[in-house]
Write an enzyme that holds these catalytic residues in place. Sequence first.
Site, PDB file in Angstrom:
ATOM      1  CE1 TYR A 217      -4.383   1.355   0.370  1.00 14.86           C
ATOM      2  CE2 TYR A 217      -2.987   3.212   0.967  1.00 14.86           C
ATOM      3  CZ  TYR A 217      -4.209   2.720   0.555  1.00 14.86           C
ATOM      4  OH  TYR A 217      -5.245   3.583   0.308  1.00 14.86           O
ATOM      5  CB  SER A 218       0.999   4.247   0.491  1.00 10.15           C
ATOM      6  OG  SER A 218       1.447   5.579   0.444  1.00 10.15           O
ATOM      7  CB  ALA A 219       5.873   4.129   0.451  1.00  8.95           C
ATOM      8  CB  SER A 221       1.507   0.586  -3.931  1.00  7.94           C
ATOM      9  OG  SER A 221       1.180   0.564  -5.297  1.00  7.94           O
ATOM     10  CG  HIS A 453      -2.974   7.734   0.422  1.00  8.00           C
ATOM     11  ND1 HIS A 453      -2.794   6.972  -0.707  1.00  8.00           N
ATOM     12  CD2 HIS A 453      -1.896   7.474   1.210  1.00  8.00           C
ATOM     13  CE1 HIS A 453      -1.675   6.299  -0.604  1.00  8.00           C
ATOM     14  NE2 HIS A 453      -1.104   6.577   0.553  1.00  8.00           N
TER      15      HIS A 453
END
Length: 542
Positions: A217-219, A221, A453
Site C-alpha cells: 500500500y502507498s510507498a 505499492s 489515501h
Amino acid sequence: MDTLSRSPSILHLGTHGFIQGSLIRETLTPAHTRDVEKASDVFLARYYGGVRYALPPQKRWRLARPLPPDYVYGTETSPAQCEGPAVLCPQEDSGTEGASEDCFQCIVWTPVGEPPEGGWPVIFYIHGGFLQFGSPNDTNVVRLLGETDLKCVIVAPVYRVAVLGFLSSLELEKDAATVNQPCGNQGFWDQRMALEWTREYAHFFGGNVLNITVAGYSAGSYSVFHQLAHDLYLPTDQSVIRQAIMFSNGPGVQPKSAAGAQEQFDELLTVLDIPLDTPHAEKLSILNNIPVTKLIDASLRVQHHQYRPWNDGHFISKELFYDIDNGAFAQRMIERDVRLMNGECRDEHFVYGTWHTPTNSLAALRQRLEADYPPDVCDALVNLYYPSGQLPPDCTDWQDAFGRIYADIQVHMLERGFANALCRAGASHLLYRYRIEYRVNCVALPPEWGVTHSSDLAMWLWGNGARLEEHEKLIVKAALIDPLVQFVNRSDVQWTDGVHIQRVRRLRDDGVVDVWMDEMWEKGVRVWEMVRRSQGGRMAKL
C-alpha cells in the site's frame, strides 16, 4: 489484536529449528453476533512476529546478510519467541523504544487448519509510509484470514526507511565496492532479501512458494512496482513474483541521478558539521558512529529531506522507464503471465496534503516537490499545472494545491500513464484496475476528507484491527474481497463486463459496484508523457 485471546503455537521449521507464535481466537457471544446463542471460541489465525529473515550488515548502509543455510531459530524445548511485534527500523518520531538498526525481521500470519494440497497462496505484503516511516506492526489481517474466504500465508517484512534505507553517494559507493556490493536503495534490497527468504521458508508455514503475490500500500505499492521490475529482469529460475497488487500508488518517475543523490548526501554532511573536503573513509567513519537518533534528526533538516531510490543500474535498470514505453516491460509480464492489480481512492489528496506541507506559496510548493522528484520533473510539473503562476480555482490555498499535485504524481496520473503503456504493448489482459469511492465507518480520518489515501485499508484488510459493520461486510466482500480471493488464487477474476483498459471496477459511495469509464485517462497519459520528456525520455512508438 490485543482484544483477542492467544495461546502458544509452536512451528517446526525443519533443520532451522522451532519458533513459538500465537494461535489467535475470539470468544463470540450473543452480544457480538446474532448467529450464536451462547459463547463460543472461533479460531481466526496464527501469528508469528519478529521472525528474522536476514542478519545485519557489518556497516551502516551496506546490504544485509542472508541467513546461513544452517541457521537455527530455536530448539523444540526452547523455541525462538515470535509472539510479539517485529523490531521497528529507527525513523522519524520513533524514539528508541522498540527500534533497532538490526531490524531484519518479518511478521507471518497463516490461516488455521491444514493447508490444501500444494499449500496456501502466499502474499508478500510491503507496508507504506512514504519510504520514510512505518512497520508491519500496523497491519492486522487476523480477521481477514479468519472471517473471509481469503486463506493464504501473509509475510510482511520490516525494511530500512528514510536516511537508513535510501542514502547513497560516491563515498558509499566506494565503500560498497570494497565488499563487491551495490550502493544505495538499501530498503529495496531488504525487501528483496525478505522476499527470497519467503521463497525458501514459506512452505514451513503451509505456503505455496510457486504462487507468491507481492502486494503493498502507498510507498509499499511503489515498492511493489520496483520489486516487480527487478524480478522481471532476472533469469526465470531466479524469479519469485507470480503476480502483483499495487494499492494506491503508481510507478513514479525515473529515480534521481547519482548527482542528485550526492547533493542530498552533501547536505546531510553540512548539517552534521562534517566538512565536505574530509577524506572519504573519514566521512563514513564519522557517519557510522553518529547515534541513530542524531542522524535522523539531521536528515530532516536538509532541503531534500525525503529519502528515495536512486537510478543505480543494479536494483533499478537505467532503461526501466524506456522499456515501459517501448513495450519490453509489458512483454516480460506477458511471457511470465504476471497479473497486476492497481487502483486508487477518489480523494487521495487530503492525506498527501498533510505530509511535510510547504508554506503558502508557489515557490514553496516547487521547493517541496524537489524533496521527492528530480528538478527537471518539478519544473515540468509546475509549468503544466500552474502556467500562469496563479493558484488554480479548485484549490483553497497552496497547501491544498500541493496535496493535489502530489496525489496526481504518486497515484492518479502516473498509474494511468503506466496502464496506457502496458495496454499499447498488448498486456491489458493482465491488468485489473479499480477505483474506490466508498468509506466504512471505522476509518478514523476526518469525515470531510472523504475516501482519502489509506481510508480503504480498513476494507482490503477486513477492518485492519477494527470491526466492519454487518452491512459493510456484505458490500466489502462482494466488491473487493471476493475478486481479491480469485486473484490471489490465480483463478478467473470476475472484474468488469469488458476488457477495455479504461473500464474500471468501481465501488461507488452508495456501496454499489459498477464499471466506470475513466474520466481522468487523457490527463494521466498527458502527464506521463510530459514527465518522460522532461527526463529526456525516448517516447517509443509501438
